[in-house]
Design an enzyme around this catalytic site. Structure first.
Site, PDB file in Angstrom:
ATOM      1  N   ASP A  48       0.866  -1.166   0.000  1.00 41.25           N
ATOM      2  CA  ASP A  48       0.000   0.000   0.000  1.00 41.25           C
ATOM      3  C   ASP A  48       0.908   1.223   0.000  1.00 41.25           C
ATOM      4  O   ASP A  48       2.069   1.139   0.410  1.00 41.25           O
ATOM      5  CB  ASP A  48      -0.904   0.022   1.242  1.00 41.25           C
ATOM      6  CG  ASP A  48      -2.145   0.890   1.045  1.00 41.25           C
ATOM      7  OD1 ASP A  48      -3.231   0.328   0.862  1.00 41.25           O
ATOM      8  OD2 ASP A  48      -2.005   2.128   1.065  1.00 41.25           O
ATOM      9  N   ASP A  70       3.470   2.518  -4.278  1.00 44.21           N
ATOM     10  CA  ASP A  70       2.560   3.399  -5.000  1.00 44.21           C
ATOM     11  C   ASP A  70       2.497   2.867  -6.424  1.00 44.21           C
ATOM     12  O   ASP A  70       3.496   2.886  -7.139  1.00 44.21           O
ATOM     13  CB  ASP A  70       3.085   4.831  -4.965  1.00 44.21           C
ATOM     14  CG  ASP A  70       2.194   5.821  -5.703  1.00 44.21           C
ATOM     15  OD1 ASP A  70       1.298   5.382  -6.452  1.00 44.21           O
ATOM     16  OD2 ASP A  70       2.410   7.033  -5.543  1.00 44.21           O
ATOM     17  N   ASN A  97      -5.805  -4.772  -6.216  1.00 46.11           N
ATOM     18  CA  ASN A  97      -6.924  -4.121  -5.553  1.00 46.11           C
ATOM     19  C   ASN A  97      -6.827  -2.601  -5.590  1.00 46.11           C
ATOM     20  O   ASN A  97      -7.802  -1.911  -5.327  1.00 46.11           O
ATOM     21  CB  ASN A  97      -6.995  -4.592  -4.092  1.00 46.11           C
ATOM     22  CG  ASN A  97      -8.118  -3.941  -3.325  1.00 46.11           C
ATOM     23  OD1 ASN A  97      -9.296  -4.140  -3.624  1.00 46.11           O
ATOM     24  ND2 ASN A  97      -7.761  -3.121  -2.334  1.00 46.11           N
ATOM     25  N   TYR A 163     -14.044   6.940 -13.058  1.00 46.07           N
ATOM     26  CA  TYR A 163     -13.929   5.650 -12.375  1.00 46.07           C
ATOM     27  C   TYR A 163     -14.518   4.522 -13.227  1.00 46.07           C
ATOM     28  O   TYR A 163     -13.918   3.442 -13.348  1.00 46.07           O
ATOM     29  CB  TYR A 163     -14.649   5.731 -11.035  1.00 46.07           C
ATOM     30  CG  TYR A 163     -14.504   4.516 -10.156  1.00 46.07           C
ATOM     31  CD1 TYR A 163     -13.280   4.198  -9.578  1.00 46.07           C
ATOM     32  CD2 TYR A 163     -15.595   3.704  -9.863  1.00 46.07           C
ATOM     33  CE1 TYR A 163     -13.141   3.091  -8.747  1.00 46.07           C
ATOM     34  CE2 TYR A 163     -15.471   2.604  -9.031  1.00 46.07           C
ATOM     35  CZ  TYR A 163     -14.248   2.303  -8.476  1.00 46.07           C
ATOM     36  OH  TYR A 163     -14.125   1.205  -7.652  1.00 46.07           O
ATOM     37  N   LYS A 167     -12.513   1.306 -14.670  1.00 45.00           N
ATOM     38  CA  LYS A 167     -12.887  -0.066 -14.324  1.00 45.00           C
ATOM     39  C   LYS A 167     -13.275  -0.871 -15.565  1.00 45.00           C
ATOM     40  O   LYS A 167     -13.015  -2.076 -15.637  1.00 45.00           O
ATOM     41  CB  LYS A 167     -14.032  -0.053 -13.310  1.00 45.00           C
ATOM     42  CG  LYS A 167     -13.618   0.399 -11.920  1.00 45.00           C
ATOM     43  CD  LYS A 167     -12.550  -0.503 -11.310  1.00 45.00           C
ATOM     44  CE  LYS A 167     -12.307  -0.186  -9.839  1.00 45.00           C
ATOM     45  NZ  LYS A 167     -11.263  -1.045  -9.226  1.00 45.00           N
TER      46      LYS A 167
END
Length: 255
Positions: A48, A70, A97, A163, A167
């Site tokens: 993360d 990152d 994720n 977004y 996706k």
């Protein structure tokens, strides 16, 4: 309303597999995936960009290896892969994720807002996938990649153009990558959740929208992050040996 089931026990679905999970800090799907992988017998690398929260998750889960990363920085991605291999000797599963959302009408959206969401959510997934696939091929092939997409990659939702486009790109990336590496025995799939409740989501989404999505769900409630994680674990496991290039909707709503 479909009631929330009891939290499932581990079944060794990922016994001794080395799993890398991006964006695993916090309380969302990433940390739930990391926990479920540990419970299913995997050796887990969590990453993360939030180092403090990453350290907290690693301490909570116990014997996992934490590598700050990152996904918008190529050097960080390289360090993540090298760190996982140095610690465990190989990579068997990648769970992408990392993603970035937000709400903004397209007429008010700036180039910077668009680019930031796409760079983290789509290009970041590409960067990590490319690096891990190269490593899997060097290992002699075999392995699985599971990407976290979203039902908004299929359907329209207000103020989600950046977004949703990202996706949808993750879905297309999943299908094409699966074709590219099938001859190496590597599978690439994705999940497309509708609504999974966690504190970070509440920060970037209005309470009214969350309530509306839960109300219109056939289940009558949002998913828990671990319910999405269960599907990811299945796709990563040998039980999904014939599934590749697929996007599985983790939803009680029509796409």
């Amino acid at each position: 309303m479909i009631p929330l089931p009891s939290y499932p026990a581990g079944r060794d679905l990922l016994r001794d597999k080395v799993v890398v999970v991006t964006a695993a800090a916090g309380t969302g799907i990433g940390s739930a995936v990391a926990r479920r992988c540990v419970e299913e017998g995997a050796r887990v690398v969590v990453s993360d960009r939030h180092e403090r929260r990453l350290a907290e998750v690693a301490a909570e889960l116990g014997e996992v290896h934490a590598v700050p990363c990152d996904v918008t920085a190529e050097d960080d991605v390289t360090a993540l892969v090298e760190g996982a291999v140095e610690r465990f000797g190989r990579i068997d599963v990648l769970v992408n994720n990392a993603g970035l959302g937000g709400s903004r009408s397209i007429v008010d959206m700036t180039d910077e807002e668009w680019s930031r969401v796409v760079d983290v959510t789509l290009t970041g997934t590409f960067r990590v996938t490319r690096a891990v696939l190269r490593r899997m091929i060097e290992q002699g092939g075999g392995g699985a990649v599971v990407n976290n997409a979203s039902v908004v990659g299929w359907r329209a939702q207000a103020e989600q153009a950046h977004y949703a486009a990202a996706k949808a790109g993750v879905m297309a990336l999943t299908r094409c990558a699966a074709v590219d590496v099938a001859r190496h025995g590597i599978r690439v799939n994705a999940v497309a959740p509708s609504l999974a409740t966690h504190p970070f989501l509440a920060k970037v989404t209005s309470e009214e929208l969350l309530e509306d999505l839960a109300r219109t769900s056939v289940a009558g409630r949002a998913a828990q992050p671990w319910e999405v994680a269960n599907v990811i674990v299945f796709l990563a496991s040998d039980h999904a040996s014939y599934l590749t290039g697929e996007v599985v909707s983790v939803s009680s709503q029509h796409a």
